[in-house]
Design a protein around this motif. Structure first.
Motif, PDB file in Angstrom:
ATOM      1  N   VAL A 203      96.008  -1.647   1.844  1.00 18.74           N
ATOM      2  CA  VAL A 203      95.096  -1.138   0.725  1.00 18.74           C
ATOM      3  C   VAL A 203      95.547   0.764   1.236  1.00 18.74           C
ATOM      4  O   VAL A 203      96.322   1.255   0.701  1.00 18.74           O
ATOM      5  CB  VAL A 203      93.468  -0.420   1.722  1.00 18.74           C
ATOM      6  N   LEU A 204      96.591   1.109   2.349  1.00 17.02           N
ATOM      7  CA  LEU A 204      97.323   2.233   2.907  1.00 17.02           C
ATOM      8  C   LEU A 204      98.417   2.443   1.924  1.00 17.02           C
ATOM      9  O   LEU A 204      98.842   3.614   1.011  1.00 17.02           O
ATOM     10  CB  LEU A 204      97.209   2.208   3.899  1.00 17.02           C
ATOM     11  N   SER A 205      99.380   0.862   1.995  1.00 13.31           N
ATOM     12  CA  SER A 205     100.544   1.119   1.291  1.00 13.31           C
ATOM     13  C   SER A 205     100.167   1.353  -0.535  1.00 13.31           C
ATOM     14  O   SER A 205     101.146   1.935  -1.164  1.00 13.31           O
ATOM     15  CB  SER A 205     100.740  -0.338   1.600  1.00 13.31           C
ATOM     16  N   LEU A 206      99.181   0.769  -0.900  1.00 11.75           N
ATOM     17  CA  LEU A 206      98.949   1.077  -1.652  1.00 11.75           C
ATOM     18  C   LEU A 206      98.386   2.647  -2.761  1.00 11.75           C
ATOM     19  O   LEU A 206      98.642   2.333  -3.526  1.00 11.75           O
ATOM     20  CB  LEU A 206      98.458  -0.004  -2.443  1.00 11.75           C
ATOM     21  N   ALA A 207      97.335   2.879  -1.596  1.00  8.35           N
ATOM     22  CA  ALA A 207      97.156   3.776  -2.250  1.00  8.35           C
ATOM     23  C   ALA A 207      98.187   5.336  -1.722  1.00  8.35           C
ATOM     24  O   ALA A 207      98.582   6.096  -2.588  1.00  8.35           O
ATOM     25  CB  ALA A 207      97.038   4.560  -0.360  1.00  8.35           C
ATOM     26  N   VAL A 208      99.295   5.136  -1.076  1.00  9.27           N
ATOM     27  CA  VAL A 208     100.229   5.563  -1.095  1.00  9.27           C
ATOM     28  C   VAL A 208     101.604   5.469  -2.383  1.00  9.27           C
ATOM     29  O   VAL A 208     101.688   6.546  -3.572  1.00  9.27           O
ATOM     30  CB  VAL A 208     101.665   5.133   0.459  1.00  9.27           C
ATOM     31  N   THR A 209     101.127   4.594  -2.848  1.00 11.03           N
ATOM     32  CA  THR A 209     101.786   3.978  -4.222  1.00 11.03           C
ATOM     33  C   THR A 209     101.311   4.310  -5.083  1.00 11.03           C
ATOM     34  O   THR A 209     101.568   5.357  -6.255  1.00 11.03           O
ATOM     35  CB  THR A 209     102.039   2.660  -3.741  1.00 11.03           C
ATOM     36  N   GLU A 210     100.088   4.487  -5.441  1.00 16.12           N
ATOM     37  CA  GLU A 210      99.195   5.397  -6.089  1.00 16.12           C
ATOM     38  C   GLU A 210      98.988   6.420  -6.085  1.00 16.12           C
ATOM     39  O   GLU A 210      99.397   7.644  -7.495  1.00 16.12           O
ATOM     40  CB  GLU A 210      97.909   5.003  -6.396  1.00 16.12           C
ATOM     41  N   TYR A 211      99.381   6.972  -5.315  1.00 13.93           N
ATOM     42  CA  TYR A 211      99.941   8.516  -4.807  1.00 13.93           C
ATOM     43  C   TYR A 211     100.801   9.647  -5.956  1.00 13.93           C
ATOM     44  O   TYR A 211     100.942  10.329  -6.307  1.00 13.93           O
ATOM     45  CB  TYR A 211      99.234   9.096  -3.697  1.00 13.93           C
TER      46      TYR A 211
END
Length: 240
Positions: A203-211
């Motif tokens: 989730v953290l990795s994808l959240a950074v990506t979406e940012y």
């Protein structure tokens, strides 16, 4: 003064390597773990922890090399100069992408096979199995969507989907960043906490990506670049 005529500042040469260097450092975690597994298989060192790999070695022999290539080679796709080819020549980005797309699919599909058919090791419960199936399937879907987008010459959507796929792959290294503080502050992981920590890493990795995707969508378009869907925004690193 014509603001549009002012040349856009570019990152210093050394700064361009910060992102790929960080990604490669994160990649060392799954790469070293995979190398250890392959060494055990080559040496015939059967233990209760690795017996499942000896019973069916082909998936792990596919998974470890493809993950290694995908993570390391993919990190260099985030270096802007490598994304631009000379006239008449394919760019590094395009050549590497033809390797990375099938490699990423093999890594994800072999990981899904192992999750379903291998016996669950200690501390790997049903929740973690479900999470692996969800995120592994998402990685496959993202790579396919990225391929479809590039075939349609929609390079913006292509880069976004491939960025998300790489985020899922590199999360294997993020697990250490998330887990070590937990162990230091709380203590050893349990079956539940291990599943939640690994899920949080994805989730953290994808959240950074979406940012970064969101920031790109809201930012000004680079000089001379127009996004295919009409939205403006700077170039986003991509995998293929």
């Amino acid at each position: 003064m014509n603001i549009a005529a002012i040349p856009r500042s570019r990152p210093a040469p050394k700064a361009r390597w910060f992102v790929p260097t960080g990604l490669i450092l994160l990649s060392l975690v799954p790469i070293l773990a995979g190398t250890f597994r392959l060494t055990q298989l080559a040496g015939g060192q059967v233990t209760p922890d690795n017996a499942r790999f000896f019973d069916s070695p082909l998936p792990v022999l596919i998974h470890i090399p493809t993950v290694t290539l995908y993570l390391v080679l993919g990190a260099f796709q985030f270096v802007p100069p490598l994304r631009r080819g000379k006239r008449g020549r394919a760019s590094w980005h395009k050549v590497a992408g033809r390797i990375l797309a099938p490699t990423g699919l093999l890594a994800a599909l072999s990981g899904l096979w192992m999750a379903v058919f291998y016996d669950l090791p200690p501390l790997d419960g049903p929740l973690l199995l479900v999470l692996r199936l969800v995120f592994g399937s998402a990685m496959v879907a993202f790579i396919i969507l990225g391929f479809i987008a590039v075939r349609r010459r929609n390079y913006v959507r292509h880069s976004e989907w491939m960025f998300r796929a790489y985020a899922i792959g590199i999360a294997q290294g993020t697990i250490v960043v998330v887990t070590l503080p937990w162990i230091a502050l709380v203590g050893p992981v349990t079956e539940l906490s291990r599943a939640l920590l690994i899920g949080a890493s994805w989730v953290l990795s994808l959240a950074v990506t979406e940012y970064f995707i969101h920031r790109r969508a809201r930012g000004p378009a680079p000089e001379g670049q127009t996004l295919r869907d009409g939205a403006a925004g700077p170039e986003l690193p991509a995998i293929t």
